[in-house]
Design an enzyme around this catalytic site. Structure first.
Site, PDB file in Angstrom:
ATOM      1  N   LYS A 194       0.842  -1.212   0.000  1.00  0.00           N
ATOM      2  CA  LYS A 194       0.000   0.000   0.000  1.00  0.00           C
ATOM      3  C   LYS A 194       0.874   1.259   0.000  1.00  0.00           C
ATOM      4  O   LYS A 194       1.935   1.261   0.625  1.00  0.00           O
ATOM      5  CB  LYS A 194      -0.876  -0.037   1.266  1.00  0.00           C
ATOM      6  CG  LYS A 194      -1.737   1.176   1.498  1.00  0.00           C
ATOM      7  CD  LYS A 194      -2.942   1.191   0.613  1.00  0.00           C
ATOM      8  CE  LYS A 194      -3.665   2.530   0.669  1.00  0.00           C
ATOM      9  NZ  LYS A 194      -4.624   2.676  -0.440  1.00  0.00           N
ATOM     10  N   SER A 230     -12.651   5.149  -2.852  1.00  0.00           N
ATOM     11  CA  SER A 230     -12.058   6.447  -2.482  1.00  0.00           C
ATOM     12  C   SER A 230     -11.447   6.281  -1.089  1.00  0.00           C
ATOM     13  O   SER A 230     -11.733   7.053  -0.181  1.00  0.00           O
ATOM     14  CB  SER A 230     -13.109   7.564  -2.494  1.00  0.00           C
ATOM     15  OG  SER A 230     -14.084   7.307  -1.506  1.00  0.00           O
ATOM     16  N   VAL A 231     -10.592   5.237  -0.974  1.00  0.00           N
ATOM     17  CA  VAL A 231      -9.943   4.985   0.323  1.00  0.00           C
ATOM     18  C   VAL A 231      -9.106   6.190   0.720  1.00  0.00           C
ATOM     19  O   VAL A 231      -9.023   6.549   1.904  1.00  0.00           O
ATOM     20  CB  VAL A 231      -9.087   3.688   0.246  1.00  0.00           C
ATOM     21  CG1 VAL A 231      -8.215   3.522   1.480  1.00  0.00           C
ATOM     22  CG2 VAL A 231      -9.997   2.475   0.070  1.00  0.00           C
ATOM     23  N   ASN A 283       5.259   1.031  -2.598  1.00  0.00           N
ATOM     24  CA  ASN A 283       4.522   2.078  -3.305  1.00  0.00           C
ATOM     25  C   ASN A 283       4.588   3.366  -2.480  1.00  0.00           C
ATOM     26  O   ASN A 283       4.360   3.352  -1.274  1.00  0.00           O
ATOM     27  CB  ASN A 283       3.071   1.607  -3.509  1.00  0.00           C
ATOM     28  CG  ASN A 283       2.241   2.571  -4.332  1.00  0.00           C
ATOM     29  OD1 ASN A 283       1.732   3.564  -3.816  1.00  0.00           O
ATOM     30  ND2 ASN A 283       2.082   2.281  -5.609  1.00  0.00           N
ATOM     31  N   CYS A 333      -1.763  10.692  -6.889  1.00  0.00           N
ATOM     32  CA  CYS A 333      -2.363  11.330  -5.706  1.00  0.00           C
ATOM     33  C   CYS A 333      -2.678  12.789  -6.031  1.00  0.00           C
ATOM     34  O   CYS A 333      -1.913  13.440  -6.729  1.00  0.00           O
ATOM     35  CB  CYS A 333      -1.400  11.352  -4.525  1.00  0.00           C
ATOM     36  SG  CYS A 333      -0.386   9.905  -4.314  1.00  0.00           S
ATOM     37  N   LYS A 382       4.331   4.856 -11.500  1.00  0.00           N
ATOM     38  CA  LYS A 382       2.996   4.311 -11.779  1.00  0.00           C
ATOM     39  C   LYS A 382       2.115   5.397 -12.367  1.00  0.00           C
ATOM     40  O   LYS A 382       1.778   6.380 -11.700  1.00  0.00           O
ATOM     41  CB  LYS A 382       2.381   3.753 -10.497  1.00  0.00           C
ATOM     42  CG  LYS A 382       1.027   3.112 -10.740  1.00  0.00           C
ATOM     43  CD  LYS A 382       0.585   2.307  -9.563  1.00  0.00           C
ATOM     44  CE  LYS A 382      -0.767   1.676  -9.800  1.00  0.00           C
ATOM     45  NZ  LYS A 382      -1.217   0.897  -8.642  1.00  0.00           N
ATOM     46  N   ASN A 388      -3.157   3.097 -13.006  1.00  0.00           N
ATOM     47  CA  ASN A 388      -3.883   3.289 -11.755  1.00  0.00           C
ATOM     48  C   ASN A 388      -5.380   3.367 -12.103  1.00  0.00           C
ATOM     49  O   ASN A 388      -5.757   3.155 -13.255  1.00  0.00           O
ATOM     50  CB  ASN A 388      -3.399   4.571 -11.063  1.00  0.00           C
ATOM     51  CG  ASN A 388      -3.471   4.461  -9.563  1.00  0.00           C
ATOM     52  OD1 ASN A 388      -4.498   4.033  -9.022  1.00  0.00           O
ATOM     53  ND2 ASN A 388      -2.418   4.838  -8.870  1.00  0.00           N
ATOM     54  N   GLY A 424      -4.886  -6.597  -8.903  1.00  0.00           N
ATOM     55  CA  GLY A 424      -5.456  -5.719  -7.892  1.00  0.00           C
ATOM     56  C   GLY A 424      -6.793  -6.179  -7.366  1.00  0.00           C
ATOM     57  O   GLY A 424      -6.887  -7.096  -6.541  1.00  0.00           O
TER      58      GLY A 424
HETATM   59  C1  LIG Z   1      -8.947  -0.435  -2.566  1.00  0.00           C
HETATM   60  C2  LIG Z   1      -7.841  -0.006  -3.490  1.00  0.00           C
HETATM   61  C3  LIG Z   1      -6.744   0.683  -2.983  1.00  0.00           C
HETATM   62  C4  LIG Z   1      -5.706   1.097  -3.824  1.00  0.00           C
HETATM   63  N1  LIG Z   1      -4.619   1.748  -3.298  1.00  0.00           N
HETATM   64  C5  LIG Z   1      -3.575   2.101  -4.107  1.00  0.00           C
HETATM   65  C6  LIG Z   1      -2.398   2.713  -3.566  1.00  0.00           C
HETATM   66  O1  LIG Z   1      -2.234   2.893  -2.355  1.00  0.00           O
HETATM   67  N2  LIG Z   1      -1.414   3.086  -4.440  1.00  0.00           N
HETATM   68  C7  LIG Z   1      -1.519   2.858  -5.799  1.00  0.00           C
HETATM   69  O2  LIG Z   1      -0.603   3.208  -6.544  1.00  0.00           O
HETATM   70  N3  LIG Z   1      -2.611   2.250  -6.324  1.00  0.00           N
HETATM   71  C8  LIG Z   1      -3.627   1.869  -5.512  1.00  0.00           C
HETATM   72  N4  LIG Z   1      -4.735   1.237  -6.045  1.00  0.00           N
HETATM   73  C9  LIG Z   1      -4.793   0.980  -7.509  1.00  0.00           C
HETATM   74  C10 LIG Z   1      -4.385  -0.466  -7.852  1.00  0.00           C
HETATM   75  O3  LIG Z   1      -3.074  -0.753  -7.423  1.00  0.00           O
HETATM   76  C11 LIG Z   1      -4.512  -0.737  -9.371  1.00  0.00           C
HETATM   77  O4  LIG Z   1      -3.648   0.129 -10.071  1.00  0.00           O
HETATM   78  C12 LIG Z   1      -5.937  -0.530  -9.887  1.00  0.00           C
HETATM   79  O5  LIG Z   1      -6.894  -0.980  -8.942  1.00  0.00           O
HETATM   80  C13 LIG Z   1      -6.192  -1.241 -11.218  1.00  0.00           C
HETATM   81  O6  LIG Z   1      -5.969  -2.633 -11.105  1.00  0.00           O
HETATM   82  P1  LIG Z   1      -7.174  -3.697 -10.836  1.00  0.00           P
HETATM   83  O7  LIG Z   1      -8.220  -3.448 -11.877  1.00  0.00           O
HETATM   84  O8  LIG Z   1      -6.508  -5.046 -10.968  1.00  0.00           O
HETATM   85  O9  LIG Z   1      -7.653  -3.428  -9.464  1.00  0.00           O
HETATM   86  C14 LIG Z   1      -5.779   0.813  -5.215  1.00  0.00           C
HETATM   87  C15 LIG Z   1      -6.879   0.097  -5.719  1.00  0.00           C
HETATM   88  C16 LIG Z   1      -7.896  -0.325  -4.873  1.00  0.00           C
HETATM   89  C17 LIG Z   1      -9.046  -1.109  -5.450  1.00  0.00           C
END
Ligand SMILES: Cc1cc2nc3c(=O)[nH]c(=O)nc-3n(C[C@H](O)[C@H](O)[C@H](O)COP(=O)(O)O)c2cc1C
Length: 318
Positions: free
Chosen positions: A61, A86-87, A115, A145, A180, A207, A281
């Protein structure tokens, strides 16, 4: 599929396995081309489900210089074949990460990608400086971000700001640095070039895409933050095209493909689009063993694709 079949499948996924197809990302060898995606793996939540040392990489994370509380709830909503979150990058801060999650992951033998999150160039710099001598194997800079010093725009949407940030961070660390990228831009190739020219060793993309849901009984956005990031199977074809476009434009740069991967077949499409590796993810939020299952399925699929497998093993791409 009934519960027993599911359990049997999970057991199979967790059996010891001899990996046959490795990859190399920015000089770093992964035992298979599949990692976890940031924010969807946390050691305390996922560590019991499989042996973390058996993943290609564990991407943790986003960590910030001080603890962040994240956004108020509700923080997640469902979408068609997707979720919206929208964590808000809630995390306990880099000092806690360095004394807790990172040493525990390294003790378990994981290849760790840390990360990095920030609201300003100085935030990112503080975290990267603290990680420079850490046990992290690679750094992944999340430039999606909202950036306070640039009026809330993410630094990843502005090639000039991105270039300045990556040059600054490059001077602070010799660790392999993955940038990223955000998909919320008009021209992904322009931002990819900005990151690479400023010193990125690799790119990961994508992302989440900006999205929202509205409650039809309230007439109001479901997420307290109103909008969030869309992830899951719905974004797969979009993310794949981003990877393909960047690969066409920048032949040599290592790429990690992310977005909507829930099977070995989808991971394989990313490799054919020119990725060196992938991260899984949202699928892990449905089934925590998904990253390991995808890795095992991909290992089998690569058996009958020796030309692709040989390229990956040498750090090359399709
Ligand atoms: C709940 C959640 C939290 C995430 N937190 C981060 C994060 O802290 N840093 C980041 O670069 N991406 C974060 N992401 C994005 C994922 O790493 C990924 O790039 C994105 O969800 C697309 O992949 P997926 O379709 O396999 O989930 C988050 C995604 C989700 C669903």
């Amino acid at each position: 599929m009934n519960e027993q079949t599911q359990q049997a499948e999970q057991m199979n996924v967790l059996e010891p396995h001899e990996w046959r197809h490795k990859t190399i990302v920015a000089g770093t060898e992964w035992k298979n081309p599949v990692g976890t995606a940031s924010g969807t793996f946390q050691l305390d939540a996922c560590g019991d489900y499989y042996d973390v040392s058996q993943m290609g990489a564990i991407c943790t994370k986003g960590v910030s210089p001080v603890p962040w509380e994240g956004n108020p709830g509700p923080r997640t909503a469902e979408g068609p074949s997707s979720m919206v979150n929208s964590v808000g990058l809630q995390n306990p801060g880099v000092d806690h990460y360095l004394t807790d999650e990172l040493p525990r992951l390294k003790k378990l033998g994981a290849m760790v990608i840390t990360n990095v999150a920030g609201h300003s160039d100085e935030d990112y710099a503080q975290v990267v400086a603290k990680l420079a001598d850490s046990q992290a194997d690679m750094l992944e800079i999340n430039v999606s971000c909202p950036n306070v010093s640039h009026g809330g725009m993410s630094v990843g949407t502005d090639p000039v700001a991105l270039s300045r940030l990556i040059k600054h961070l490059r001077a602070l660390t010799s660790k392999p640095m993955i940038v990223k990228l955000s998909p919320n831009v008009t021209d992904i190739v322009q931002v990819a070039h900005a990151a690479v020219d400023a010193g990125a060793d690799a790119l990961s993309l994508i992302n989440t895409l900006v999205g929202m849901r509205i409650g039809i009984n309230t007439g109001k956005p479901i997420l307290a933050n109103r909008t969030g990031g869309v992830s899951g199977p719905a974004i797969f074809p979009i993310a794949l095209s981003f990877v393909w476009r960047v690969r066409q434009a920048i032949p040599g740069i290592p790429i990690i493909g992310i977005g909507g991967i829930d099977s070995g077949e989808k991971a394989l499409e990313y490799l054919y689009a020119g990725a060196n590796a992938v991260e899984v993810g949202a699928a892990a939020l449905v089934d925590p063993t998904a990253p390991m299952r995808v890795a095992r399925e991909l290992d089998d699929l690569l058996d009958s694709r020796p030309e692709l497998a040989a390229k990956l093993a040498k750090g090359q791409t399709w």
